[in-house]
Design an enzyme around this catalytic site. Structure first.
Site, PDB file in Angstrom:
ATOM      1  N   ASP A   1     -49.268  17.126  25.854  1.00 48.50           N
ATOM      2  CA  ASP A   1     -49.117  15.920  26.669  1.00 48.50           C
ATOM      3  C   ASP A   1     -48.113  16.116  27.803  1.00 48.50           C
ATOM      4  O   ASP A   1     -48.340  15.697  28.939  1.00 48.50           O
ATOM      5  CB  ASP A   1     -48.683  14.736  25.787  1.00 48.50           C
ATOM      6  CG  ASP A   1     -49.621  14.522  24.611  1.00 48.50           C
ATOM      7  OD1 ASP A   1     -50.750  15.047  24.657  1.00 48.50           O
ATOM      8  OD2 ASP A   1     -49.231  13.827  23.660  1.00 48.50           O
TER       9      ASP A   1
ATOM     10  N   LEU B   1     -52.833   7.547  25.093  1.00 49.01           N
ATOM     11  CA  LEU B   1     -52.916   8.092  26.454  1.00 49.01           C
ATOM     12  C   LEU B   1     -51.582   8.682  26.913  1.00 49.01           C
ATOM     13  O   LEU B   1     -51.334   8.854  28.101  1.00 49.01           O
ATOM     14  CB  LEU B   1     -53.414   7.010  27.428  1.00 49.01           C
ATOM     15  CG  LEU B   1     -54.772   6.399  27.075  1.00 49.01           C
ATOM     16  CD1 LEU B   1     -55.147   5.299  28.060  1.00 49.01           C
ATOM     17  CD2 LEU B   1     -55.875   7.465  27.053  1.00 49.01           C
ATOM     18  N   SER B   2     -50.694   8.927  25.945  1.00 47.20           N
ATOM     19  CA  SER B   2     -49.450   9.663  26.209  1.00 47.20           C
ATOM     20  C   SER B   2     -48.431   8.954  27.087  1.00 47.20           C
ATOM     21  O   SER B   2     -47.893   9.537  28.032  1.00 47.20           O
ATOM     22  CB  SER B   2     -49.753  11.011  26.852  1.00 47.20           C
ATOM     23  OG  SER B   2     -50.168  11.883  25.899  1.00 47.20           O
TER      24      SER B   2
ATOM     25  N   TYR C   1     -49.361  12.199  11.114  1.00 49.21           N
ATOM     26  CA  TYR C   1     -49.381  13.319  12.065  1.00 49.21           C
ATOM     27  C   TYR C   1     -48.576  14.486  11.501  1.00 49.21           C
ATOM     28  O   TYR C   1     -49.040  15.624  11.443  1.00 49.21           O
ATOM     29  CB  TYR C   1     -48.793  12.851  13.396  1.00 49.21           C
ATOM     30  CG  TYR C   1     -48.826  13.873  14.499  1.00 49.21           C
ATOM     31  CD1 TYR C   1     -49.909  13.944  15.370  1.00 49.21           C
ATOM     32  CD2 TYR C   1     -47.783  14.774  14.685  1.00 49.21           C
ATOM     33  CE1 TYR C   1     -49.940  14.886  16.393  1.00 49.21           C
ATOM     34  CE2 TYR C   1     -47.809  15.716  15.699  1.00 49.21           C
ATOM     35  CZ  TYR C   1     -48.888  15.758  16.545  1.00 49.21           C
ATOM     36  OH  TYR C   1     -48.923  16.696  17.553  1.00 49.21           O
TER      37      TYR C   1
HETATM   38  C1  GLA Z   1     -50.496  13.745  20.183  1.00 47.75           C
HETATM   39  C2  GLA Z   1     -49.461  14.865  20.379  1.00 47.75           C
HETATM   40  C3  GLA Z   1     -50.121  16.104  20.997  1.00 47.75           C
HETATM   41  C4  GLA Z   1     -51.365  16.525  20.213  1.00 47.75           C
HETATM   42  C5  GLA Z   1     -52.285  15.318  19.967  1.00 47.75           C
HETATM   43  C6  GLA Z   1     -53.441  15.650  19.053  1.00 47.75           C
HETATM   44  O1  GLA Z   1     -50.955  13.293  21.416  1.00 47.75           O
HETATM   45  O2  GLA Z   1     -48.433  14.423  21.227  1.00 47.75           O
HETATM   46  O3  GLA Z   1     -49.185  17.157  21.069  1.00 47.75           O
HETATM   47  O4  GLA Z   1     -51.020  17.151  19.019  1.00 47.75           O
HETATM   48  O5  GLA Z   1     -51.586  14.218  19.403  1.00 47.75           O
HETATM   49  O6  GLA Z   1     -54.287  16.563  19.665  1.00 47.75           O
END
Ligand code: GLA
Length: 391
Positions: free
Chosen positions: A177, A130-131, A226
């Site tokens: 995000d 959730l960032s 990632y």
């Molecule tokens: C993380 C990264 C984003 C995006 C998502 C996947 O949240 O911070 O920039 O790439 O993954 O959509």
């Protein structure tokens, strides 16, 4: 009664007084986010559809007369002192890197920063997709901007926060995000073009709620996997550009072009590319269906997105799939998918208002029974982006 954001700001100011024995000059709250659709597309210059939520990271702060940043993280009960004269990244994973990275890139622009006392307090669960990182970066940037009387265009602040995470924290994230934490809009999602950085506010129709189910699986593999996905996408572009002249990123490739080029690509790279090009198309279809109020069609796009992330992009996990399966079998659920980078974290479900309580109860009962974990269940409201309250 206070809104959750107002309550967080008030509580953060109180903690600040307790910690520093003085009044804060500013309290900033920056929200976490949920991405409705458009996953792993931002770093391919594609489209995303995130919304800011009612969980946020707050910073209360006041200036100091020296050149130090004294930062207390309330949730971790940990205090750090950093010198503005010597901002180098600390060990990997140190929470202070997010704040130090933002200060570093502000200074690199030529902005003069004074020392500060800062207290961080957050309701965004860490590692849940959730960032929480972006919320901290955006809150820190706006705190420095306010304390030092700086004027910086919005997009520059957003890009600077992303740079802090890429180059200081060492995660090669895209821009989604930080963008949504800064510019989110109440009751709306934003359709962001991650190449031009143009955005469109898309209202969420009445009668549905967004329920977030945190699987409680933490993303241990996330940063290495990632970064590997990013490399696979770039490898795809370098092969495809021999056959599709002029393309720079997967954003420039249509599903038809990709299908014609299948035989030139390694099978894994082909599947990664197929996820990205079809996901971009799903974002555009989602905006259309939401605008038309066709929630069933939007929900189907969410399920298709999850399937593509599971099968082609391989960033889901057992527990995320279990939650999506429970949603598929529940009445009144329109769609569900993993949200964020994946490998754990959360599922977002779009559910009819009258069915939301039954779904929450069902997840609370069935998910622990099959996974052995306790879910975090949160019916969220969509909120505005960062708020700065000078005191
Ligand atoms: C993380 C990264 C984003 C995006 C998502 C996947 O949240 O911070 O920039 O790439 O993954 O959509």
């Amino acid at each position: 009664m206070d809104s959750p954001r107002a309550a967080l700001a008030r509580q953060t100011a109180e903690y600040f007084r307790g910690q520093f024995k003085t009044e804060p000059h500013v309290v900033v709250t920056a929200p976490g986010r949920v991405n409705l659709i458009g996953e792993h597309t931002d770093y391919n210059d594609g489209f995303v559809l995130p919304a800011a939520i009612d969980r946020a990271t707050a910073i209360a702060a006041s200036p100091r007369s020296d050149r130090n940043l004294v930062i207390h993280a309330q949730n971790l009960k940990s205090t750090m002192m950093l010198s503005l004269a010597d901002l180098t990244p600390r060990r990997t994973g140190a929470w202070s890197n997010y704040v130090a990275g933002v200060a570093h890139f502000l200074r690199r622009r030529g902005d003069n920063l004074a020392g500060a006392n800062m207290l961080i307090n957050s309701t965004v669960p860490r590692g849940s997709g959730l960032s929480s990182s972006a919320a901290l970066e955006v809150a820190a940037a706006c705190t420095f901007i306010s304390l030092n009387g700086l004027t910086i265009p919005d997009l520059d602040v957003i890009v600077l926060c992303q740079q802090a995470e890429n180059e200081f924290v060492g995660v090669q994230c895209g821009i989604m995000d930080q963008f949504i934490s800064y510019l989110g809009k109440k009751n709306h999602a934003l359709r962001i073009d991650c190449r031009s950085l143009e955005f469109l506010q898309v209202p969420i129709p009445a009668g549905v709620r967004l329920l977030i189910c945190d699987t409680a699986v933490r993303r241990s593999l996330a940063s290495s996997e990632y970064n590997r996905r990013r490399e696979e996408c770039d490898a795809g572009v370098s092969v495809l550009s021999r056959h599709l002249p002029g393309i720079l990123k997967l954003r420039d490739v249509s599903p038809g072009d990709l299908a014609r080029c299948e035989s030139f690509l390694d099978q894994t790279v082909y599947r990664r590319c197929r996820h990205v090009v079809t996901e971009n198309a799903r974002v555009e279809d989602s905006v259309r269906t939401l605008r038309a109020g066709d929630l069933s069609a939007f929900g189907q796009l969410m399920y298709e997105s999850h399937r593509s992330l599971r099968v082609d992009y391989e960033v889901s996990c057992r527990e995320l799939d279990m939650v999506v399966d429970i949603c598929m079998e529940s009445d009144g659920v329109l769609g569900a998918r993993m949200t964020g980078a994946g490998f754990g974290g959360s599922v977002v479900c779009c559910v009819r208002e009258e069915a939301v309580e039954v779904l929450a109860a069902r997840l609370a009962r069935d998910y622990p029974a099959i996974s052995g974990r306790q879910p975090g269940i949160h019916v969220c409201s969509l909120e505005d982006g960062v708020a700065v309250e000078p005191r």
